[in-house]
Design a protein around this motif. Sequence first.
Motif, PDB file in Angstrom:
ATOM      1  N   MET A   1       0.838  -1.189   0.000  1.00 12.07           N
ATOM      2  CA  MET A   1       0.000   0.000   0.000  1.00 12.07           C
ATOM      3  C   MET A   1       0.879   1.247   0.000  1.00 12.07           C
ATOM      4  N   VAL A   2       0.392   2.292  -0.671  1.00  7.99           N
ATOM      5  CA  VAL A   2       1.070   3.586  -0.683  1.00  7.99           C
ATOM      6  C   VAL A   2       0.189   4.549   0.089  1.00  7.99           C
ATOM      7  N   ALA A   3       0.772   5.255   1.040  1.00  9.10           N
ATOM      8  CA  ALA A   3      -0.046   6.091   1.918  1.00  9.10           C
ATOM      9  C   ALA A   3       0.681   7.372   2.299  1.00  9.10           C
ATOM     10  N   ASP A   4      -0.119   8.375   2.620  1.00  2.00           N
ATOM     11  CA  ASP A   4       0.392   9.596   3.219  1.00  2.00           C
ATOM     12  C   ASP A   4       0.190   9.431   4.720  1.00  2.00           C
ATOM     13  N   VAL A   5       1.271   9.415   5.486  1.00  4.89           N
ATOM     14  CA  VAL A   5       1.143   9.123   6.914  1.00  4.89           C
ATOM     15  C   VAL A   5       1.666  10.275   7.764  1.00  4.89           C
ATOM     16  N   GLN A   6       1.091  10.372   8.944  1.00  3.32           N
ATOM     17  CA  GLN A   6       1.634  11.275   9.963  1.00  3.32           C
ATOM     18  C   GLN A   6       2.185  10.411  11.077  1.00  3.32           C
ATOM     19  N   LEU A   7       3.430  10.671  11.458  1.00  4.55           N
ATOM     20  CA  LEU A   7       4.085   9.852  12.482  1.00  4.55           C
ATOM     21  C   LEU A   7       4.524  10.711  13.653  1.00  4.55           C
ATOM     22  N   TYR A   8       4.526  10.082  14.803  1.00  7.65           N
ATOM     23  CA  TYR A   8       5.017  10.706  16.022  1.00  7.65           C
ATOM     24  C   TYR A   8       6.356  10.062  16.336  1.00  7.65           C
ATOM     25  N   GLU A   9       7.375  10.887  16.553  1.00  8.77           N
ATOM     26  CA  GLU A   9       8.708  10.346  16.816  1.00  8.77           C
ATOM     27  C   GLU A   9       8.796   9.751  18.208  1.00  8.77           C
ATOM     28  N   GLY A  10       8.916   8.442  18.259  1.00  6.57           N
ATOM     29  CA  GLY A  10       9.067   7.775  19.540  1.00  6.57           C
ATOM     30  C   GLY A  10      10.538   7.629  19.894  1.00  6.57           C
ATOM     31  N   ARG A  11      10.800   7.061  21.075  1.00  8.42           N
ATOM     32  CA  ARG A  11      12.196   6.911  21.482  1.00  8.42           C
ATOM     33  C   ARG A  11      12.912   5.839  20.668  1.00  8.42           C
ATOM     34  N   SER A  12      12.262   4.685  20.468  1.00  7.30           N
ATOM     35  CA  SER A  12      12.889   3.662  19.623  1.00  7.30           C
ATOM     36  C   SER A  12      12.147   3.544  18.291  1.00  7.30           C
ATOM     37  N   LEU A  13      10.857   3.304  18.358  1.00  9.46           N
ATOM     38  CA  LEU A  13      10.050   3.224  17.137  1.00  9.46           C
ATOM     39  C   LEU A  13       9.129   4.429  17.069  1.00  9.46           C
ATOM     40  N   ASP A  14       8.864   4.897  15.837  1.00  7.66           N
ATOM     41  CA  ASP A  14       7.883   5.963  15.668  1.00  7.66           C
ATOM     42  C   ASP A  14       6.476   5.368  15.757  1.00  7.66           C
ATOM     43  N   ILE A  15       5.492   6.227  15.905  1.00  8.25           N
ATOM     44  CA  ILE A  15       4.114   5.753  16.027  1.00  8.25           C
ATOM     45  C   ILE A  15       3.264   6.385  14.920  1.00  8.25           C
ATOM     46  N   VAL A  16       2.531   5.530  14.197  1.00  7.53           N
ATOM     47  CA  VAL A  16       1.673   6.041  13.130  1.00  7.53           C
ATOM     48  C   VAL A  16       0.441   6.674  13.754  1.00  7.53           C
ATOM     49  N   GLN A  17       0.185   7.942  13.421  1.00  8.99           N
ATOM     50  CA  GLN A  17      -0.992   8.627  13.961  1.00  8.99           C
ATOM     51  C   GLN A  17      -2.130   8.660  12.953  1.00  8.99           C
ATOM     52  N   GLN A  18      -1.784   8.901  11.675  1.00  7.58           N
ATOM     53  CA  GLN A  18      -2.810   8.945  10.628  1.00  7.58           C
ATOM     54  C   GLN A  18      -2.248   8.298   9.371  1.00  7.58           C
ATOM     55  N   ALA A  19      -3.138   7.742   8.566  1.00  8.18           N
ATOM     56  CA  ALA A  19      -2.718   7.180   7.281  1.00  8.18           C
ATOM     57  C   ALA A  19      -3.840   7.388   6.271  1.00  8.18           C
ATOM     58  N   GLU A  20      -3.502   8.053   5.155  1.00 10.79           N
ATOM     59  CA  GLU A  20      -4.471   8.226   4.067  1.00 10.79           C
ATOM     60  C   GLU A  20      -3.929   7.524   2.836  1.00 10.79           C
ATOM     61  N   SER A  21      -4.798   6.770   2.176  1.00 10.93           N
ATOM     62  CA  SER A  21      -4.347   5.983   1.030  1.00 10.93           C
ATOM     63  C   SER A  21      -3.994   6.874  -0.156  1.00 10.93           C
ATOM     64  N   LEU A  22      -2.843   6.590  -0.780  1.00 12.81           N
ATOM     65  CA  LEU A  22      -2.465   7.251  -2.028  1.00 12.81           C
ATOM     66  C   LEU A  22      -2.535   6.266  -3.187  1.00 12.81           C
ATOM     67  N   GLY A  23      -2.533   4.980  -2.872  1.00 16.59           N
ATOM     68  CA  GLY A  23      -2.605   3.957  -3.913  1.00 16.59           C
ATOM     69  C   GLY A  23      -2.834   2.616  -3.245  1.00 16.59           C
ATOM     70  N   SER A  24      -4.024   2.038  -3.447  1.00 15.52           N
ATOM     71  CA  SER A  24      -4.291   0.746  -2.807  1.00 15.52           C
ATOM     72  C   SER A  24      -4.062  -0.344  -3.835  1.00 15.52           C
ATOM     73  N   TYR A  25      -2.779  -0.704  -3.983  1.00  9.29           N
ATOM     74  CA  TYR A  25      -2.401  -1.684  -4.992  1.00  9.29           C
ATOM     75  C   TYR A  25      -2.514  -3.105  -4.464  1.00  9.29           C
ATOM     76  N   GLY A  26      -2.621  -3.233  -3.124  1.00  7.37           N
ATOM     77  CA  GLY A  26      -2.584  -4.562  -2.517  1.00  7.37           C
ATOM     78  C   GLY A  26      -3.616  -5.520  -3.073  1.00  7.37           C
ATOM     79  N   ALA A  27      -4.868  -5.084  -3.209  1.00  9.52           N
ATOM     80  CA  ALA A  27      -5.935  -5.986  -3.635  1.00  9.52           C
ATOM     81  C   ALA A  27      -5.712  -6.503  -5.056  1.00  9.52           C
ATOM     82  N   ASP A  28      -5.338  -5.576  -5.974  1.00 18.15           N
ATOM     83  CA  ASP A  28      -5.126  -5.985  -7.372  1.00 18.15           C
ATOM     84  C   ASP A  28      -3.888  -6.861  -7.523  1.00 18.15           C
ATOM     85  N   ILE A  29      -2.950  -6.737  -6.583  1.00 20.63           N
ATOM     86  CA  ILE A  29      -1.747  -7.569  -6.634  1.00 20.63           C
ATOM     87  C   ILE A  29      -2.031  -8.945  -6.042  1.00 20.63           C
TER      88      ILE A  29
END
Length: 244
Positions: free
Chosen positions: A55-83
């Motif tokens: 999937m291709v997405a526009d995401v907003q992330l929060y910088e965590g100490r080790s891993l970042d955290i996904v706050q929002q995700a909007e689809s830019l290309g949902s290729y998964g199903a057709d693949i």
Amino acid sequence: MPTYRDEVVVLRTHKLGEADRIVTLLSRRHGKIRAVAKGVRRTTSRFGARLEPFMVADVQLYEGRSLDIVQQAESLGSYGADIAVHYDRYTSAHAMVEAADRLNEAEATAQQYLLLVGGLRALARGEHASRSILDSYLLRAMALSGWAPGLAECARCGAPGPHESFVAQLGGMVCRDCAPTGAARLDPAAARLLEALMAGEWDAVDAASSGASAAASGLIAAYAQWHLERGIRSLAHISSETAR
Ligand SMILES: [Zn+2]
């Protein structure tokens, strides 16, 4: 709160706890990102299927100490199903994201991001044979990382071509003097196909014989595995199928 936005391709995911997932992303501006998507495995997740592989997405992330955290995700290309509904598209897409996942930080550039998005889009639309899309992707991804195989001149001594042998360990096509004893000779049509795949000359790629395509695919897989040290598991899988 230190947050940032970027466009990303989802390379892979794995489960974390009861309902969360760790997602590995190739982004346009921030290289590779590993982030936590909380609650993504709940049926009520606000992320829906936007954080699945391919999937291709526009995401907003929060910088965590080790891993970042996904706050929002909007689809830019949902290729998964057709693949996912076509086995050959799925295995090619899997090999593409696995190769992208092998890129180190310095190699994870915006060009690599755009190349991968373009490849997944072509697979989802069935624009060409899946294996040709994968082969072209691998050649260009390696070229962007500075590992372009020599196709015209001898990869070892620079003697002008055309040459008859492709030796992955020597960096591409090599002349008679440089080819190791017993090096397999490559059909001229397959040699031309390698150049067409690298250049994105799709008319020539689509018109290639199945024999030339199979020969080129085998060499590209060997070359990619040679350069991506640990080897691409899904490529080994496809190669063994081609051989059957
Ligand atoms: Zn040479």
